[in-house]
Design an enzyme around this catalytic site. Structure first.
Site, PDB file in Angstrom:
ATOM      1  N   GLY A  10       0.818  -1.207   0.000  1.00  0.00           N
ATOM      2  CA  GLY A  10       0.000   0.000   0.000  1.00  0.00           C
ATOM      3  C   GLY A  10       0.852   1.257   0.000  1.00  0.00           C
ATOM      4  CG  ASN A  35      -6.944   0.805  -2.113  1.00  0.00           C
ATOM      5  OD1 ASN A  35      -7.468   1.060  -3.189  1.00  0.00           O
ATOM      6  ND2 ASN A  35      -6.589   1.752  -1.263  1.00  0.00           N
ATOM      7  CG  LEU A  59      -3.549  -9.777   7.530  1.00  0.00           C
ATOM      8  CD1 LEU A  59      -3.119  -8.392   7.999  1.00  0.00           C
ATOM      9  CD2 LEU A  59      -2.652 -10.840   8.151  1.00  0.00           C
ATOM     10  CB  SER A 125      -5.809   7.457  12.234  1.00  0.00           C
ATOM     11  OG  SER A 125      -6.457   8.597  11.735  1.00  0.00           O
ATOM     12  CE1 TYR A 150      -8.837   4.328   8.982  1.00  0.00           C
ATOM     13  CE2 TYR A 150      -9.167   6.635   9.517  1.00  0.00           C
ATOM     14  CZ  TYR A 150      -8.326   5.575   9.261  1.00  0.00           C
ATOM     15  OH  TYR A 150      -6.973   5.761   9.287  1.00  0.00           O
ATOM     16  CE  LYS A 154      -6.363   2.828  11.327  1.00  0.00           C
ATOM     17  NZ  LYS A 154      -5.421   1.728  11.046  1.00  0.00           N
ATOM     18  CG  ASN A 179      -4.682  14.465   6.708  1.00  0.00           C
ATOM     19  OD1 ASN A 179      -4.746  14.716   7.902  1.00  0.00           O
ATOM     20  ND2 ASN A 179      -5.747  14.248   5.978  1.00  0.00           N
ATOM     21  N   GLY A 297     -18.796  12.840   8.685  1.00  0.00           N
ATOM     22  CA  GLY A 297     -17.598  12.255   9.287  1.00  0.00           C
ATOM     23  C   GLY A 297     -16.401  13.191   9.291  1.00  0.00           C
TER      24      GLY A 297
END
Length: 339
Positions: A10, A35, A59, A125, A150, A154, A179, A297
């Protein structure tokens, strides 16, 4: 020393594999290619002169994870990136995020706790802070109610790791990034979203190249100087280097607690419109965009206090926003064919 990097093909994972190999680590990558592309291995090899070991593995398949660790019993550390990571998509499909981000983590930790000792770096994050009450955000900021599934995965992931570390020989560092943007200066690897990009910068570069008609800016009525959201944009190579430093800290047993937490950012916030203007400057392209409704969000503002990472890890982000965006644009032109 053999290091497992999950999601190692990734965006952040591939850049971290490069930095690990440059430091002499033996790397094995697990990725399900959901992805990314197998071509990333060629990019890593072109930069480092070495192809890392790779296994295509999901996984979420507990038995396959168990079999992998039986075959690879000499893994000294794990850097865990593999996860779904788009805020908007998580709102639309929360169960995908809970299955992918939580189950995979549990299955990994179940295998690691069987070892005499294990070093674990978790890709967390800044979303765990929600809309923080004060800026810049320190590691001591309260964990707010998650604004998205999301973000919640985390938060839950961090809690799971902390609970497991208390009763096992696992030592962990939680890296809360802001970011990540940009690409390797060689333009051999970079961000490679499949389908419509969920993050700002690849959407900007694709629009700059002409693949997208225009960029959507989600809201211009936030309580910021220009009305658009503010984020802390960190060059992915700076971020990758921090992972290697954090891993080495655990391997050298320099950690002061079983679980340590560090913010990784630049310490500077940039608005969406500032990012657009900066991209136009480095690319010499006028970027078509329109203001649309806010996205569920999204928070108003998030940028890091990086004192702890600077002082304890001895790490500091080096690249400017201009340099990061220029590298992202160079990568976009490379993969599309330069215009």
């Amino acid at each position: 020393m053999k290091i497992l990097v999950t999601g190692g093909l990734g965006f952040i994972g591939s850049h971290t594999v490069v930095e690990l190999q440059n430091q002499g680590f033996e790397v094995i990558i697990i990725d399900n290619l959901s992805n990314t592309s197998l071509d990333v291995l060629d990019g890593i090899s072109a930069i480092t002169g070495k192809i890392p070991a790779f296994e295509k593995l999901d996984l979420r398949d507990k038995v396959k994870v168990q079999e992998f660790f039986k075959r690879q019993a000499d893994i000294s550390g794990v850097i865990h990136f593999a996860a779904s990571k788009a805020v908007g998509e998580s709102v639309e499909n929360p169960l995908l995020y809970y299955e992918n981000n939580i189950n995979a983590l549990v299955y990994l930790l179940q295998e690691l706790q069987k070892k005499e000792e294990a070093s674990f770096i978790f890709s967390s994050s800044c979303t765990v802070y929600g809309q923080a009450e004060t800026m810049p955000i320190t590691e001591n900021a309260s964990i707010q109610t998650a604004m998205s599934p999301y973000g919640n995965t985390k938060q839950i992931g961090e809690e799971i790791i902390t609970d497991v570390a208390k009763v096992s020989n696992i030592n962990a560092i939680l890296l809360r990034y802001f970011n990540p943007i940009g690409s390797h200066p060689s333009a051999e690897i970079g961000e490679l979203p499949i389908g419509v990009p969920q993050n700002l910068v690849p959407f900007i570069t694709q629009t700059g190249y002409g693949l997208r008609k225009e960029l959507s800016v989600y809201g211009d009525d936030y309580p910021t100087a220009d009305g658009t959201c503010i984020r802390d944009y960190i060059h992915v190579v700076d971020l990758a280097k921090a992972h290697v430093i954090a891993l080495q800290r655990l391997l050298d047993k320099k950690n002061l607690e079983k679980v340590e937490t560090f913010n990784l950012g630049t310490g500077t916030g940039s608005s969406v419109l500032e990012v657009i203007t900066t991209f136009e400057k480095v690319s010499n392209k006028k970027l078509p965009y329109k203001i649309v409704a806010r996205r569920e969000g999204d928070i108003t503002s998030a940028y890091a206090n990086t004192d702890k990472a600077n002082n304890v890890l001895g790490w500091k982000a080096q690249s400017t926003l201009e340099e990061a965006l220029a590298s992202a644009w160079k990568w976009e032109q490379k993969i599309r064919g330069k215009k």
